[in-house]
Design a protein around this motif. Structure first.
Motif, mmCIF file in Angstrom:
data_model
loop_
_atom_site.group_PDB
_atom_site.id
_atom_site.type_symbol
_atom_site.label_atom_id
_atom_site.label_comp_id
_atom_site.label_asym_id
_atom_site.label_seq_id
_atom_site.Cartn_x
_atom_site.Cartn_y
_atom_site.Cartn_z
ATOM 1 N N UNK A 14 -0.070 -2.633 -3.198
ATOM 2 C CA UNK A 14 -1.239 -3.470 -2.901
ATOM 3 C C UNK A 14 -0.812 -4.789 -2.263
ATOM 4 N N UNK A 15 0.219 -5.416 -2.810
ATOM 5 C CA UNK A 15 0.718 -6.668 -2.239
ATOM 6 C C UNK A 15 1.225 -6.421 -0.820
ATOM 7 N N UNK A 16 1.917 -5.307 -0.618
ATOM 8 C CA UNK A 16 2.411 -4.969 0.714
ATOM 9 C C UNK A 16 1.298 -4.702 1.710
ATOM 10 N N UNK A 17 0.233 -4.053 1.269
ATOM 11 C CA UNK A 17 -0.910 -3.810 2.149
ATOM 12 C C UNK A 17 -1.525 -5.121 2.616
ATOM 13 N N UNK A 18 -1.687 -6.044 1.684
ATOM 14 C CA UNK A 18 -2.252 -7.351 2.027
ATOM 15 C C UNK A 18 -1.307 -8.116 2.951
ATOM 16 N N UNK A 20 0.929 -6.845 4.955
ATOM 17 C CA UNK A 20 0.954 -6.184 6.254
ATOM 18 C C UNK A 20 -0.216 -6.595 7.124
ATOM 19 N N UNK A 21 -1.387 -6.681 6.530
ATOM 20 C CA UNK A 21 -2.535 -7.117 7.309
ATOM 21 C C UNK A 21 -2.410 -8.583 7.697
ATOM 22 N N UNK A 22 -1.924 -9.396 6.771
ATOM 23 C CA UNK A 22 -1.746 -10.821 7.084
ATOM 24 C C UNK A 22 -0.745 -10.993 8.225
ATOM 25 N N UNK A 23 0.312 -10.202 8.222
ATOM 26 C CA UNK A 23 1.292 -10.289 9.312
ATOM 27 C C UNK A 23 0.649 -9.873 10.634
ATOM 28 N N UNK A 44 -0.503 -2.321 8.209
ATOM 29 C CA UNK A 44 -0.916 -2.224 6.807
ATOM 30 C C UNK A 44 -0.125 -1.131 6.086
ATOM 31 N N UNK A 45 0.010 0.031 6.712
ATOM 32 C CA UNK A 45 0.745 1.127 6.076
ATOM 33 C C UNK A 45 2.223 0.789 5.898
ATOM 34 N N UNK A 46 2.818 0.184 6.905
ATOM 35 C CA UNK A 46 4.224 -0.210 6.809
ATOM 36 C C UNK A 46 4.409 -1.252 5.711
#
Length: 68
Positions: A14-18, A20-23, A44-46
């Motif tokens: 979940x933290x990675x999804x957020x 990834x989108x922020x990046x 987001x997936x990465x």
């Protein structure tokens, strides 16, 4: 895997999804030729994959009992 391991891996995803989108949103790729950051779904997936791996590194495995 234990419930604790699943929980930490899920939190990492979940933290990675957020992240990834922020990046994608803040850095992104202006030319559109970047493989990961050109589309929000890829980013987001990465990010979710990397977040899951990162948080999974900090979970300790339960010790196995010795058989005598």
């Amino acid at each position: 895997m234990t419930k604790k391991q699943y929980f930490f891996t899920g939190v990492g995803i979940v933290v990675g999804l957020i992240a990834g989108y922020a990046y994608y949103h803040f850095v992104g790729c202006a030319s559109g030729t970047c493989a990961i950051t050109s589309k929000p779904l890829n980013s987001i997936l990465y990010g979710g994959f990397m977040g899951g791996l990162l948080f999974n590194m900090f979970v300790t495995s339960p010790k196995k009992k010795e058989i005598l």
